[in-house]
Enzyme design. Structure first.
Site, short mmCIF file in Angstrom:
data_model
loop_
_atom_site.label_atom_id
_atom_site.label_comp_id
_atom_site.label_asym_id
_atom_site.label_seq_id
_atom_site.Cartn_x
_atom_site.Cartn_y
_atom_site.Cartn_z
N GLU A 2 -3.66 1.62 -5.14
CA GLU A 2 -5.00 1.90 -4.66
C GLU A 2 -6.09 1.43 -5.62
O GLU A 2 -7.26 1.30 -5.23
CB GLU A 2 -5.15 3.40 -4.40
N GLY A 3 -5.74 1.22 -6.88
CA GLY A 3 -6.73 0.79 -7.85
C GLY A 3 -6.07 0.13 -9.04
O GLY A 3 -4.85 0.04 -9.13
#
Length: 540
Positions: free
Chosen positions: A166-167
């Protein structure tokens, strides 16, 4: 304990009466569920891993998550209440023998068990290709055919790895995947879970340079969700056929399992009954449906049983059976979205665009025109207006209204249609402009406008770290909004607006996370909702 016992009895009765046997198919379609985080949040809303595999409604389960890499040391996993409190000595790595036993139970039934890496919370990523290769050895030793004194699932061996990144940064992930390919057998599954905006802000380059068996594209919390006219399955299908190193990669239609499973993008079963058969018939890369997550879906009426029938029957969904399996209803309460009677509905038939002074039938109906303006039905006639400079008309993600926003690409965004009309239209025909990403220092973000009416709006801010430094417990979000828009509340903390300057004091659900999903609401003083400028956003 009583609830779990009742659940097991219900499953046994169901299997005895139906003889259903789920099993993974390399050619698809398959139904996959993320399991482990119990995002429904109740004390009995998540059953054991083996329970879902015995349901006959699952082809693969993704264990969620290995959320701390700690390359060179011992990683960490988090499976919520399914495994808690028992760590290997001098580590933060959980020992989960019951989950290990359930992995074998699932595999005996033909259900694949895949370990998902990343997720919203945690700290993960690589600083070099060498770290990616080193971590592949760690996965092999702890979860594969290697050996270690700290194997969380004992001698159980996983069937694959899923990158729910996600990041962070893209560095090292392609090397990690390639190293896994060298260590595991040819039938070992490697997948990824990019968000639907293309290319993915973190995994885009990784997907282009390593071979994946499936891609769980998250069609929620973004403008490209399935109920909006920017639904972009066609873009991902084109990537699969033209760019992916594996031309047989399967694109999974990944959706929330209930209205509370995501900030936006939930698709009701009545709409899925149109979308899923259309995807299956139109796109050869379609691989089935993935769901976030099992706890949400099994506490959403007959969602799980109807979905499995829908995916595996080519579209026809039988009435719910009296033996449908359910977990105990979630004890906590959640807020329910309300809509006003003055909503600017957008129900033009696919293929038609409003033209100034032509007749219309629904007072206060809003729609986009062919040239990026917006039209309002006023006393039986379309009244057409231009969006502010630099913006164009864009449909909301729920497919019922429109707004003016900053966009990339060109073409027409009309007509704005209902979710069912959008699903019935050709997915490949939606080539109009899409919302422009919001960029800030070390953050990539999207503003997905969920819905608007004459006086109010709802939207989702989806922010992702682009470095290995996570968001902390408290995050301040600052941006500038047009003068006709007032931001009034968020689901993560107080909102303050002075003039056109907005500040949100977001209280992160986690001590550290790689992403933030913030639901916001506000009022429209005049005209239509106009999105904030894409520049000068700050996340502190």
């Amino acid at each position: 304990m009583l609830a779990r016992t009742f659940l097991g009895m219900a499953i046994s009765a169901f299997l005895a009466s139906t003889g259903v046997q789920a099993a993974w198919s390399s050619n698809g379609p398959n139904v996959m569920y993320y399991w482990g985080q119990n995002s429904a949040g109740g004390s009995n809303t998540q059953a054991s891993l083996g329970t879902y595999c015995e349901s006959g409604q699952v082809d693969a389960v993704l264990l969620s998550f290995l959320h701390v890499f700690n390359v060179g040391g011992t990683p960490e996993i988090n499976l919520s209440s399914a495994c808690a409190g028992t760590y290997f000595p001098n580590t933060q790595l959980l020992s989960c023998p019951a989950v290990g036993a359930d992995i074998k139970k699932c595999q005996d039934k033909g259900v694949k068990v895949i370990l998902s890496l990343g997720g919203a919370a945690g700290v993960y990523g690589f600083t070099s290709d060498a770290q990616g290769q080193q971590f592949a050895q760690t996965i092999w030793n702890l979860f594969g055919g290697g050996s270690s004194d700290t194997r969380p699932f004992g001698d159980a061996v996983i069937d694959g790895v899923d990158l729910d990144i996600e990041g962070g940064a893209s560095t090292g992930y392609a090397a990690f995947v390639n190293a896994l390919r060298q260590k595991f057998s040819s039938n070992f599954l490697i997948g990824a879970a990019p968000q639907c905006p293309f290319p993915d802000a973190i995994l885009g380059s990784v997907l282009n340079s390593a071979s994946f068996d499936y891609v769980n594209v998250q069609f929620y919390n973004n403008y490209c969700s399935a109920t909006g006219s920017s639904f972009n399955f066609d873009t991902w299908d084109n990537w699969a056929k033209t760019t992916s190193p594996n031309k047989n990669v399967k694109i999974m239609f990944t959706i929330p399992g209930s209205p509370t499973a995501a900030g936006s993008g939930y698709v009701p079963m009545s709409t899925l009954q149109t979308i899923v058969p259309s995807l299956a018939s139109e796109y050869s890369s379609y691989g089935g449906v993935s769901v976030w997550d099992a706890s949400q879906a099994w506490n959403n009426g007959d969602f799980s049983s109807q979905l499995y029938s829908l995916v595996h029957s080519g579209g026809s969904t039988p009435p719910p059976s009296s033996s449908t399996i359910k977990t105990t209803t979630k004890a906590t309460t959640t807020s329910t979205k309300t809509t006003t009677t003055a909503a600017p509905t957008a129900t033009s038939a696919p293929g038609s665009c409003p033209v100034a002074n032509q007749s219309c039938s629904t007072q206060n109906q809003y729609a986009c025109t062919a040239d990026g303006k917006y039209a309002v039905c006023d006393h039986g006639k379309w009244v057409v207006s231009s969006c502010p400079s630099g913006t164009v008309c864009i449909p909301t993600t729920d497919g019922t209204s429109i707004y003016c926003g900053y966009a990339t690409g060109s073409g027409s965004t009309c007509p704005s249609a209902s979710a069912l009309e959008i699903a019935a239209a050709s997915f490949g025909s939606k080539n109009g402009p899409v919302p422009r990403p919001y960029k800030a220092s070390k953050v990539a973000a999207q503003l997905a406008v969920t819905s608007t009416d004459k006086n109010s709006f709802e939207a989702v801010i989806n922010a992702r770290r682009t470095t290995l430094t996570p968001f902390e417990k408290s995050v301040t979000i600052e941006f500038t909004t047009p003068s006709n828009i007032k931001f009034t509340e968020s689901d993560m903390g107080p909102v303050r607006q002075v003039g056109n300057k907005v500040r949100i004091q977001a209280k992160n659900d986690y001590n550290e996370s790689m992403t933030l999903v913030v639901k916001v609401k506000g009022s429209i003083n005049s005209g239509v909702f106009v999105a904030p400028s894409t520049s000068a956003w700050k996340f502190k």
